[in-house]
Design a protein around this motif. Structure first.
Motif, PDB file in Angstrom:
ATOM      1  N   ALA A  90       0.836  -1.204   0.000  1.00  0.00           N
ATOM      2  CA  ALA A  90       0.000   0.000   0.000  1.00  0.00           C
ATOM      3  C   ALA A  90       0.868   1.251   0.000  1.00  0.00           C
ATOM      4  O   ALA A  90       0.582   2.221  -0.710  1.00  0.00           O
ATOM      5  N   GLN A  91       1.941   1.232   0.776  1.00  0.00           N
ATOM      6  CA  GLN A  91       2.862   2.371   0.825  1.00  0.00           C
ATOM      7  C   GLN A  91       3.515   2.585  -0.543  1.00  0.00           C
ATOM      8  O   GLN A  91       3.636   3.718  -1.002  1.00  0.00           O
ATOM      9  N   GLN A  92       3.925   1.500  -1.190  1.00  0.00           N
ATOM     10  CA  GLN A  92       4.528   1.603  -2.518  1.00  0.00           C
ATOM     11  C   GLN A  92       3.539   2.202  -3.521  1.00  0.00           C
ATOM     12  O   GLN A  92       3.906   3.049  -4.336  1.00  0.00           O
ATOM     13  N   LEU A  93       2.282   1.762  -3.445  1.00  0.00           N
ATOM     14  CA  LEU A  93       1.259   2.293  -4.349  1.00  0.00           C
ATOM     15  C   LEU A  93       1.013   3.771  -4.098  1.00  0.00           C
ATOM     16  O   LEU A  93       0.863   4.562  -5.039  1.00  0.00           O
ATOM     17  N   ARG A  94       0.970   4.172  -2.823  1.00  0.00           N
ATOM     18  CA  ARG A  94       0.784   5.590  -2.499  1.00  0.00           C
ATOM     19  C   ARG A  94       1.933   6.427  -3.056  1.00  0.00           C
ATOM     20  O   ARG A  94       1.720   7.482  -3.647  1.00  0.00           O
ATOM     21  N   LYS A  95       3.158   5.930  -2.886  1.00  0.00           N
ATOM     22  CA  LYS A  95       4.336   6.641  -3.363  1.00  0.00           C
ATOM     23  C   LYS A  95       4.291   6.802  -4.880  1.00  0.00           C
ATOM     24  O   LYS A  95       4.536   7.884  -5.417  1.00  0.00           O
ATOM     25  N   THR A  96       3.959   5.722  -5.577  1.00  0.00           N
ATOM     26  CA  THR A  96       3.869   5.761  -7.036  1.00  0.00           C
ATOM     27  C   THR A  96       2.782   6.725  -7.487  1.00  0.00           C
ATOM     28  O   THR A  96       2.977   7.503  -8.422  1.00  0.00           O
ATOM     29  N   ALA A  97       1.638   6.699  -6.808  1.00  0.00           N
ATOM     30  CA  ALA A  97       0.533   7.600  -7.161  1.00  0.00           C
ATOM     31  C   ALA A  97       0.925   9.056  -6.929  1.00  0.00           C
ATOM     32  O   ALA A  97       0.604   9.936  -7.745  1.00  0.00           O
ATOM     33  N   GLU A  98       1.618   9.325  -5.844  1.00  0.00           N
ATOM     34  CA  GLU A  98       2.063  10.695  -5.571  1.00  0.00           C
ATOM     35  C   GLU A  98       3.032  11.171  -6.644  1.00  0.00           C
ATOM     36  O   GLU A  98       2.933  12.305  -7.118  1.00  0.00           O
ATOM     37  N   GLN A  99       3.970  10.313  -7.020  1.00  0.00           N
ATOM     38  CA  GLN A  99       4.936  10.680  -8.053  1.00  0.00           C
ATOM     39  C   GLN A  99       4.230  10.964  -9.378  1.00  0.00           C
ATOM     40  O   GLN A  99       4.558  11.927 -10.062  1.00  0.00           O
ATOM     41  N   ALA A 100       3.279  10.130  -9.709  1.00  0.00           N
ATOM     42  CA  ALA A 100       2.552  10.307 -10.966  1.00  0.00           C
ATOM     43  C   ALA A 100       1.741  11.594 -10.956  1.00  0.00           C
ATOM     44  O   ALA A 100       1.655  12.290 -11.968  1.00  0.00           O
ATOM     45  N   SER A 101       1.150  11.925  -9.821  1.00  0.00           N
ATOM     46  CA  SER A 101       0.330  13.140  -9.765  1.00  0.00           C
ATOM     47  C   SER A 101       1.196  14.404  -9.790  1.00  0.00           C
ATOM     48  O   SER A 101       0.753  15.444 -10.252  1.00  0.00           O
ATOM     49  N   ARG A 102       2.421  14.313  -9.285  1.00  0.00           N
ATOM     50  CA  ARG A 102       3.314  15.472  -9.296  1.00  0.00           C
ATOM     51  C   ARG A 102       3.914  15.709 -10.670  1.00  0.00           C
ATOM     52  O   ARG A 102       4.276  16.821 -11.023  1.00  0.00           O
ATOM     53  N   ARG A 103       4.048  14.636 -11.431  1.00  0.00           N
ATOM     54  CA  ARG A 103       4.677  14.726 -12.740  1.00  0.00           C
ATOM     55  C   ARG A 103       3.790  15.531 -13.686  1.00  0.00           C
ATOM     56  O   ARG A 103       2.615  15.273 -13.833  1.00  0.00           O
ATOM     57  N   GLN A 104       4.352  16.522 -14.286  1.00  0.00           N
ATOM     58  CA  GLN A 104       3.601  17.357 -15.214  1.00  0.00           C
ATOM     59  C   GLN A 104       4.152  17.163 -16.614  1.00  0.00           C
ATOM     60  O   GLN A 104       5.268  16.697 -16.803  1.00  0.00           O
ATOM     61  N   ALA A 105       3.378  17.580 -17.590  1.00  0.00           N
ATOM     62  CA  ALA A 105       3.825  17.477 -18.978  1.00  0.00           C
ATOM     63  C   ALA A 105       5.126  18.249 -19.133  1.00  0.00           C
ATOM     64  O   ALA A 105       5.258  19.360 -18.645  1.00  0.00           O
ATOM     65  N   GLY A 106       6.085  17.648 -19.798  1.00  0.00           N
ATOM     66  CA  GLY A 106       7.360  18.299 -20.020  1.00  0.00           C
ATOM     67  C   GLY A 106       8.365  18.073 -18.909  1.00  0.00           C
ATOM     68  O   GLY A 106       9.503  18.512 -18.999  1.00  0.00           O
ATOM     69  N   ASP A 107       7.976  17.399 -17.854  1.00  0.00           N
ATOM     70  CA  ASP A 107       8.884  17.132 -16.738  1.00  0.00           C
ATOM     71  C   ASP A 107       9.895  16.075 -17.164  1.00  0.00           C
ATOM     72  O   ASP A 107       9.533  15.006 -17.628  1.00  0.00           O
ATOM     73  N   THR A 108      11.179  16.382 -17.013  1.00  0.00           N
ATOM     74  CA  THR A 108      12.239  15.448 -17.401  1.00  0.00           C
ATOM     75  C   THR A 108      13.022  14.946 -16.198  1.00  0.00           C
ATOM     76  O   THR A 108      14.044  14.282 -16.367  1.00  0.00           O
ATOM     77  N   SER A 109      12.549  15.233 -15.006  1.00  0.00           N
ATOM     78  CA  SER A 109      13.293  14.855 -13.803  1.00  0.00           C
ATOM     79  C   SER A 109      13.509  13.349 -13.707  1.00  0.00           C
ATOM     80  O   SER A 109      14.520  12.900 -13.175  1.00  0.00           O
ATOM     81  N   TRP A 110      12.589  12.570 -14.242  1.00  0.00           N
ATOM     82  CA  TRP A 110      12.718  11.113 -14.197  1.00  0.00           C
ATOM     83  C   TRP A 110      13.967  10.645 -14.927  1.00  0.00           C
ATOM     84  O   TRP A 110      14.533   9.605 -14.614  1.00  0.00           O
ATOM     85  N   ALA A 111      14.413  11.414 -15.921  1.00  0.00           N
ATOM     86  CA  ALA A 111      15.546  10.997 -16.744  1.00  0.00           C
ATOM     87  C   ALA A 111      16.894  11.282 -16.083  1.00  0.00           C
ATOM     88  O   ALA A 111      17.914  10.783 -16.534  1.00  0.00           O
ATOM     89  N   ARG A 112      16.900  12.043 -15.003  1.00  0.00           N
ATOM     90  CA  ARG A 112      18.171  12.392 -14.350  1.00  0.00           C
ATOM     91  C   ARG A 112      18.748  11.255 -13.524  1.00  0.00           C
ATOM     92  O   ARG A 112      19.957  11.099 -13.446  1.00  0.00           O
ATOM     93  N   THR A 113      17.893  10.479 -12.898  1.00  0.00           N
ATOM     94  CA  THR A 113      18.368   9.446 -11.978  1.00  0.00           C
ATOM     95  C   THR A 113      18.124   8.056 -12.550  1.00  0.00           C
ATOM     96  O   THR A 113      16.982   7.684 -12.802  1.00  0.00           O
ATOM     97  N   PRO A 114      19.200   7.297 -12.744  1.00  0.00           N
ATOM     98  CA  PRO A 114      19.019   5.935 -13.282  1.00  0.00           C
ATOM     99  C   PRO A 114      18.305   5.027 -12.284  1.00  0.00           C
ATOM    100  O   PRO A 114      18.324   5.287 -11.084  1.00  0.00           O
ATOM    101  N   PRO A 115      17.696   3.962 -12.781  1.00  0.00           N
ATOM    102  CA  PRO A 115      17.017   3.017 -11.882  1.00  0.00           C
ATOM    103  C   PRO A 115      18.015   2.385 -10.907  1.00  0.00           C
ATOM    104  O   PRO A 115      19.183   2.186 -11.239  1.00  0.00           O
ATOM    105  N   ALA A 116      17.536   2.061  -9.730  1.00  0.00           N
ATOM    106  CA  ALA A 116      18.386   1.480  -8.687  1.00  0.00           C
ATOM    107  C   ALA A 116      18.975   0.137  -9.115  1.00  0.00           C
ATOM    108  O   ALA A 116      20.083  -0.199  -8.725  1.00  0.00           O
ATOM    109  N   ASP A 117      18.252  -0.600  -9.932  1.00  0.00           N
ATOM    110  CA  ASP A 117      18.736  -1.920 -10.345  1.00  0.00           C
ATOM    111  C   ASP A 117      19.566  -1.875 -11.630  1.00  0.00           C
ATOM    112  O   ASP A 117      19.853  -2.900 -12.231  1.00  0.00           O
ATOM    113  N   GLY A 118      19.973  -0.687 -12.051  1.00  0.00           N
ATOM    114  CA  GLY A 118      20.853  -0.550 -13.210  1.00  0.00           C
ATOM    115  C   GLY A 118      20.134  -0.049 -14.440  1.00  0.00           C
ATOM    116  O   GLY A 118      18.953  -0.297 -14.619  1.00  0.00           O
TER     117      GLY A 118
END
Length: 165
Positions: free
Chosen positions: A85-113
């Motif tokens: 449930a905590q993971q789902l809340r976190k994912t939902a919060e991230q998705a709601s904060r993300r706006q069109a044109g946001d490239t912040s996701w591309a700055r940090t590589p995934p933890a698993d490589g």
């Protein structure tokens, strides 16, 4: 029913198209399971006259409903459920904060490589499409050794050649 009622059952359909009779019975009784039809047949044993289609359908409707077998609900430990449930809340919060044109996701590589990941492929695709934000991001990741692929190098080389032309 012929075995139970003999000629009485056959005489009910004298002069009728047997194909139509069978089709009507099949259509009308199609919603019932074998157990319900067997129960209705058992009830007919105590009757002297064979039932009409409406009478037999009525017997089928009175039959006990068969027990539907199902798997028990999964047992998830409370801690696991809370973690999910905590993971789902976190994912939902991230998705709601993300706006069109946001490239912040591309700055940090995934933890698993990054190698072969969807993250890497998306950055390369957007850079190939000519988006300058992702060309810059791709160049930074290649320079740091986060993204190492012939495709990424080709995109950057093509962009550099295009800029020089």
């Amino acid at each position: 029913m012929s075995a139970m009622y003999g000629r009485l059952f056959a005489d009910m359909w004298a002069g009728s198209d047997l194909h139509e009779v069978k089709s009507a019975w099949a259509d009308d009784l199609g919603a019932f399971c074998g157990q319900q039809i067997a129960w209705a047949m058992e009830q007919c044993k105590s009757r002297e006259l064979p039932p009409t289609l409406p009478a037999f359908r009525n017997l089928c409707q009175q039959a006990p409903r068969p027990e539907v077998l199902a798997l028990p609900p999964p047992r998830v430990p409370r801690e696991v459920a809370q973690e999910r449930a905590q993971q789902l809340r976190k994912t939902a919060e991230q998705a709601s904060r993300r706006q069109a044109g946001d490239t912040s996701w591309a700055r940090t590589p995934p933890a698993d490589g990054a190698r072969g990941s969807l993250w890497e492929r998306r950055i390369i695709e957007l850079a190939e499409a000519g988006d300058p934000r992702f060309l810059q991001q791709l160049a930074e990741h290649v320079e740091r050794g986060v993204i190492v692929s012939a495709r990424a190098s080709a995109v950057l080389n093509a962009a550099e050649s295009h800029a020089l032309a």
